[in-house]
Structures are given as structure tokens and as C-alpha cells.
Design a protein around this motif. Structure first.
Motif, PDB file in Angstrom:
ATOM      1  N   ILE A 140       0.870  -1.183   0.000  1.00  0.00           N
ATOM      2  CA  ILE A 140       0.000   0.000   0.000  1.00  0.00           C
ATOM      3  C   ILE A 140       0.901   1.225   0.000  1.00  0.00           C
ATOM      4  CG2 ILE A 140      -1.856   1.234   1.172  1.00  0.00           C
ATOM      5  CD1 ILE A 140      -2.601  -1.363   2.561  1.00  0.00           C
ATOM      6  N   GLU A 141       0.659   2.119  -0.922  1.00  0.00           N
ATOM      7  CA  GLU A 141       1.446   3.354  -1.017  1.00  0.00           C
ATOM      8  C   GLU A 141       0.515   4.557  -0.983  1.00  0.00           C
ATOM      9  OE1 GLU A 141       3.711   3.211  -4.585  1.00  0.00           O
ATOM     10  OE2 GLU A 141       4.858   1.435  -4.005  1.00  0.00           O
ATOM     11  N   PRO A 142       0.748   5.516  -0.055  1.00  0.00           N
ATOM     12  CA  PRO A 142       1.667   5.468   1.084  1.00  0.00           C
ATOM     13  C   PRO A 142       1.268   4.345   2.051  1.00  0.00           C
ATOM     14  CG  PRO A 142       0.839   7.695   0.724  1.00  0.00           C
ATOM     15  CD  PRO A 142       0.012   6.791  -0.105  1.00  0.00           C
ATOM     16  N   PRO A 143       2.231   3.858   2.863  1.00  0.00           N
ATOM     17  CA  PRO A 143       1.953   2.702   3.726  1.00  0.00           C
ATOM     18  C   PRO A 143       0.853   2.974   4.754  1.00  0.00           C
ATOM     19  CG  PRO A 143       4.318   3.131   3.556  1.00  0.00           C
ATOM     20  CD  PRO A 143       3.632   4.310   2.946  1.00  0.00           C
ATOM     21  N   LEU A 144       0.067   1.936   5.032  1.00  0.00           N
ATOM     22  CA  LEU A 144      -0.955   1.968   6.071  1.00  0.00           C
ATOM     23  C   LEU A 144      -0.813   0.699   6.908  1.00  0.00           C
ATOM     24  CD1 LEU A 144      -4.128   3.173   4.090  1.00  0.00           C
ATOM     25  CD2 LEU A 144      -2.879   4.472   5.819  1.00  0.00           C
ATOM     26  N   ALA A 145      -0.471   0.848   8.176  1.00  0.00           N
ATOM     27  CA  ALA A 145      -0.300  -0.311   9.040  1.00  0.00           C
ATOM     28  C   ALA A 145      -1.643  -0.994   9.271  1.00  0.00           C
ATOM     29  CB  ALA A 145       0.306   0.115  10.373  1.00  0.00           C
ATOM     30  N   GLY A 146      -1.598  -2.339   9.293  1.00  0.00           N
ATOM     31  CA  GLY A 146      -2.840  -3.081   9.493  1.00  0.00           C
ATOM     32  C   GLY A 146      -2.568  -4.537   9.770  1.00  0.00           C
ATOM     33  N   LYS A 147      -3.642  -5.315   9.869  1.00  0.00           N
ATOM     34  CA  LYS A 147      -3.525  -6.751  10.127  1.00  0.00           C
ATOM     35  C   LYS A 147      -4.449  -7.514   9.193  1.00  0.00           C
ATOM     36  CE  LYS A 147      -6.829  -6.469  13.979  1.00  0.00           C
ATOM     37  NZ  LYS A 147      -7.051  -6.722  15.421  1.00  0.00           N
ATOM     38  N   PHE A 148      -4.056  -8.776   8.901  1.00  0.00           N
ATOM     39  CA  PHE A 148      -4.798  -9.613   7.953  1.00  0.00           C
ATOM     40  C   PHE A 148      -5.707 -10.599   8.681  1.00  0.00           C
ATOM     41  CE2 PHE A 148      -0.927  -8.378   5.731  1.00  0.00           C
ATOM     42  CZ  PHE A 148      -1.372  -8.083   4.451  1.00  0.00           C
ATOM     43  N   SER A 149      -6.817 -10.915   8.043  1.00  0.00           N
ATOM     44  CA  SER A 149      -7.670 -12.024   8.489  1.00  0.00           C
ATOM     45  C   SER A 149      -8.261 -12.673   7.249  1.00  0.00           C
ATOM     46  CB  SER A 149      -8.778 -11.527   9.426  1.00  0.00           C
ATOM     47  OG  SER A 149      -9.568 -10.531   8.802  1.00  0.00           O
ATOM     48  N   TRP A 150      -8.394 -14.018   7.281  1.00  0.00           N
ATOM     49  CA  TRP A 150      -8.799 -14.774   6.100  1.00  0.00           C
ATOM     50  C   TRP A 150     -10.121 -15.505   6.324  1.00  0.00           C
ATOM     51  CZ3 TRP A 150      -6.266 -15.095   1.359  1.00  0.00           C
ATOM     52  CH2 TRP A 150      -5.018 -14.474   1.297  1.00  0.00           C
TER      53      TRP A 150
END
Length: 497
Positions: free
Chosen positions: A75-85
């Protein structure tokens, strides 16, 4: 007799086609699945998002190797996050709201099919590029220069554009933005009317569309919502979902008839204007609608009551006798900043959670003017005053950031002693603090009937607006940031959601 041909020409064609299809199917089976995985859907594609939008999802055409997706999503600009599936769908949840006024690009390359390792030929995803943007950084304020005095002004910081939203014949006194940013609810009196209790409630359009695929309604369209024929309209609040208004009203002919009323913000199906209903409860003081938009917190008697938004609110949902005022709620409603008034005239600020925790944050000899929860971190920003001269009761206003986890306090800015009417507003992305500096006329100076007034009734000469960038409270540079004076003359500033 000559024997007839058993196989007709049409049958020959059908048999030939069946043989050909069988060969093709066999060839595909021998080759294996050669279809490359791809992104079928990106929920934020070409969308405009706000601080309430905290997660996007990608849906794939095939089951994916989760680690390869997580390692290669950029992601540009970066965005901190977390994944879930969930099967072929991945959700990326942001840890903090995306900064406003920014265009973003989402890219995914080199991610692999889930079953690629079991086959000799590795299958990688078709390169994907998506885009979205956040809302512009927009502020609303009341004009204080002669040309725009008392009018509601919208200023787009991203595009550096200004719009005057309300006409000159009414003077705006207070306002609240709807959550989608498309309208503003405001109270106003006629320009030549000095009676501060003669306000009526209106809405005005901002000319801004909540979604990028919507055509915005033209700006500066004003509609009357609540008149003042029989009742004086005092303070008001707009629910976080934008569906309900709560108004403190007093009967013009009966001073004892005083209390809270509530009403919907939308017209019914027949086009009839919404009408207010009385909230049957004990009289109260300051109030604030709760984050779930279903109740209102009211200073009542010796405590704070949480009343349901229904006609019969005589039985509070909750009552906190030790606190006299609710200053702020966190966005999810799990925390509140509450004020305790002490017998020695000091004030304590507490963090109260829905788990029953009551944590003291600070004590002041002055006032706790305003507090707001940071949407991006466990931080509470407060505008306070400290009593510096007991004899003349002189208060020193200042801004402070409080770490709600550690209790650490960091003063951000000390304001001039004569700035008793400062108001602040925290940006929806948590990256900027907006405040004003009002210059009041001397006490003996003559004022006209249409002069702007502060909440204390002082006539306003002029007022400047300031913007302070914010850093995480743990950053050592947080105390060295200086506010920037905006090229605007006004007061009572607030960010558009």
C-alpha cells in the motif's frame, strides 16, 4: 435392393465433434489447471473513505497461499494493518484511520496459488493494482471579519478553497456536522436580534459528497428544522449516526417548563417536517448523546444520568453519582472522560470504562473545557485551565495529551492568559488539533446589536484559527511542535468528519 447407409452425414459430424471434445478434455486433464489466480473484487476500488472505514477486502478467483499474499501486498503510502482470512477472501484492517487528503495505491504481485507447491509449475497471481482516496481535510468555522461576520464558513485545506454556507441575515451561534459531511446542523438568530435565546435550528448543505461516485448536492442550501415560536432553543446535540437531534428547550410563557426534547433529522414519507418530542425526565444541565445514538448523558442533580432516547425517560439506564459531567466518549463507547467536582473547588478528570474501571487522570484548580479521544492511539487530548491568581481568579489555558495506558501527561501548548474562550477540535484522522484565539472587546467598549458574542457574552473583535500537527505521545518531538496560524479570521472551528 440396395442397402441404405446406416450412418447419416449429420451423425458423422456429431461423432467427430464428440471425439474432438474428448481429446481436448483429456489434454486439459493431463496439463492440469493452468488458470492463473487473480483478484476478483477489491471493496475500496476507486472509493473515497473516511475515518469510519477501517477495513478493505480482496476476493480471489482461487484459494491463495496466505503468506505469499501478506508478504507481497503493498500500500502506497503505507498503512499499518492486520490480515484475516475467510476462504478466498482476505480482510485488511487498519490499525489507525487513514490520513485525510491522500491518494492510495494497492498492489499485489508474485502471490502464489495455495496448491502451487504441490505442482511442478508454480502459478502466480495476475498483477493487481487498485486505488482509493481519503476525504479532503475540511474545517468549518464561524466568520469573524466584517465581510463574513456570523456566517458559517467551509474551508477545504486540501484544495485551499473557501465557501460561505449561510446568508448574511442570520448569525450562526453553534453547529454540528452530520457524519457523512454532506450537511451541517446549526443554530442561528436573525442578525439584528441581540437575544441569544432566540435561536432556531437549520441545516445547510456543504457541497461535498460522501462517496466518490455520488453527485453532491449544491452547497449553501439552508432549511429550517425547528422554529422558536413557543420555546427557546438553547443547547443541542446531533447523534453520531446523524438520525436524531436532542435540544434543550424552555417554554417562553412558563419558565418552569424546561427540559430536553428529541426529534428525527429526516422528513417522513409524506414530506412532513419532523416534530420534537419531550423527554420525560428530571431537569438537567449539560448533555451529550452516547456513541450508539440510543441514549443521552445528562448532568442531573449530583451526578450524571444516562437516559434512553424515548418519551418516558424517567428511569435512567445508568446513574453515576460521583461525576457531574461527561466530557467525551470514545468512538466505540467503551470509555468516557468524566469530571468530578470537588468541595475545595478543584476538578478531577477520570477515565471511566464500560467494565466499571474508574481511573483518575488529573486534577486542576481551573476548568476542564474540552476533552477528545484520539481515534489512532490510547490518548486523550484536553483543553484545560489552571488557576494562577486566586484574588482576581485568573486562569491559564493550556493543551495537554494524556496517555490512557500509562497516565503520562505531556503539555502541548500554553495559551495566553486572556484567552478564556478557546475551543479545540481533533481531526478525524487524529493528526491535527484545531483551535481558535478570540480577541474580545474591552468591558467598557460600546457594542452594536449584531456584534458576535462569546459563550461568556463578551463581544468579539476578531479571532484567529490555528492548526497544530500531532505526533504520537511517546515521540520525543511532541513538545517541540509549533502550531501554524491559518489565513482565516473566525472562531468556533471544527473538523468535518
Amino acid at each position: 435392393m440396395t442397402s441404405k447407409t446406416l450412418i447419416q452425414p449429420l451423425d458423422r459430424v456429431a461423432i467427430a465433434l464428440m471425439l474432438l471434445l474428448s481429446l481436448l478434455i483429456g489434454f486439459i486433464i493431463l496439463q492440469g489447471d493452468v488458470v492463473s489466480p487473480r483478484v476478483r473484487n477489491f471493496t475500496w476500488q476507486n472509493q473515497q473513505i473516511g475515518s469510519e472505514d477501517i477495513a478493505f477486502s480482496l476476493t480471489f478467483s482461487r484459494p491463495m497461499d496466505t503468506k505469499s499474499v501478506e508478504d507481497n501486498l503493498k500500500i502506497e503510502p503505507p498503512l499499518a494493518g492486520k490480515f484475516s482470512w475467510a476462504g478466498r477472501r482476505v480482510v485488511y484492517t487498519l490499525l489507525t484511520p487513514a490520513p485525510y487528503g491522500t491518494n492510495y495505491k494497492v498492489q499485489l504481485q508474485q502471490a502464489k496459488d495455495k496448491f502451487a507447491q504441490k505442482e511442478s509449475k508454480s502459478k502466480v497471481i495476475q498483477p493487481f493494482v487498485g486505488s482509493f482516496r481519503t476525504r479532503d481535510r475540511v474545517i468549518i468555522y464561524i466568520g469573524a471579519n466584517p465581510e463574513e461576520q456570523g456566517q458559517l464558513i467551509l474551508y477545504n485545506l486540501t484544495q485551499e478553497q473557501k465557501k460561505v454556507l449561510t446568508p448574511k441575515d442570520i448569525t450562526v451561534m453553534d453547529f454540528k456536522a452530520f457524519p457523512d459531511g454532506e450537511k451541517i446542523l446549526f443554530s442561528a438568530r436573525t442578525t439584528n436580534n441581540e437575544d441569544l435565546l432566540s435561536a432556531q435550528l437549520y441545516t445547510v448543505t456543504t457541497g461535498i459528497a460522501d462517496k466518490s461516485d455520488q453527485k453532491p448536492e449544491a452547497a449553501a442550501k439552508v432549511d429550517l428544522i425547528l422554529d422558536n415560536k413557543d420555546y427557546q432553543n438553547l443547547k443541542f446535540d446531533l447523534s453520531p449516526d446523524g438520525q436524531t437531534i436532542v435540544v434543550q428547550r424552555g417554554n417562553k410563557n412558563n419558565p418552569g417548563d424546561f427540559g430536553l426534547w428529541y426529534m428525527p433529522t429526516t422528513w417522513d414519507k409524506s414530506g412532513k417536517q419532523p416534530t420534537p418530542q419531550r423527554l420525560q425526565s428530571q431537569p438537567g444541565g449539560d448533555f451529550m448523546i452516547t456513541p450508539d445514538s440510543k441514549a443521552v448523558a445528562v448532568a442531573q442533580g449530583q451526578g450524571a444520568a444516562i437516559l434512553p432516547l424515548q418519551a418516558d425517560a424517567s428511569k435512567p439506564l445508568d446513574f453515576l453519582p460521583q461525576f457531574g459531567l461527561v466530557q467525551a466518549f470514545s468512538k466505540d463507547g467503551s470509555q468516557a472522560a468524566m469530571v468530578k467536582f470537588n468541595t475545595d473547588y478543584t476538578r478531577d478528570l477520570f477515565l471511566v470504562t464500560n467494565q466499571g474501571i474508574q481511573k483518575p487522570l488529573l486534577k486542576t484548580t481551573g476548568s476542564i473545557i474540552n476533552c477528545q479521544f484520539d481515534p489512532a492511539s490510547p490518548t486523550l487530548y484536553c483543553l484545560l485551565t489552571q488557576l494562577i491568581t486566586q484574588a482576581e481568579y485568573v486562569e491559564q489555558p493550556y493543551l495537554v495529551a494524556i496517555n490512557l495506558t500509562t497516565g503520562q501527561q505531556k503539555p502541548l501548548l500554553v495559551l495566553p492568559v486572556d484567552q478564556r474562550n478557546v475551543e479545540m477540535s481533533l481531526s478525524p484522522d487524529g493528526l491535527g488539533l484545531l483551535f481558535d484565539q478570540v480577541v474580545a472587546q474591552p468591558e467598557n467598549a460600546q457594542t452594536s446589536a449584531n456584534s458576535l458574542k462569546t459563550d461568556d457574552g463578551e463581544a468579539i473583535t476578531t479571532s484567529s484559527l490555528w492548526l497544530m500537527p500531532l505526533l504520537p505521545i511517546a515521540d520525543a518531538a511532541v513538545t517541540t511542535i509549533k502550531p501554524e496560524k491559518l489565513p482565516l479570521i473566525g472562531f468556533h472551528p471544527r473538523w468535518l468528519p
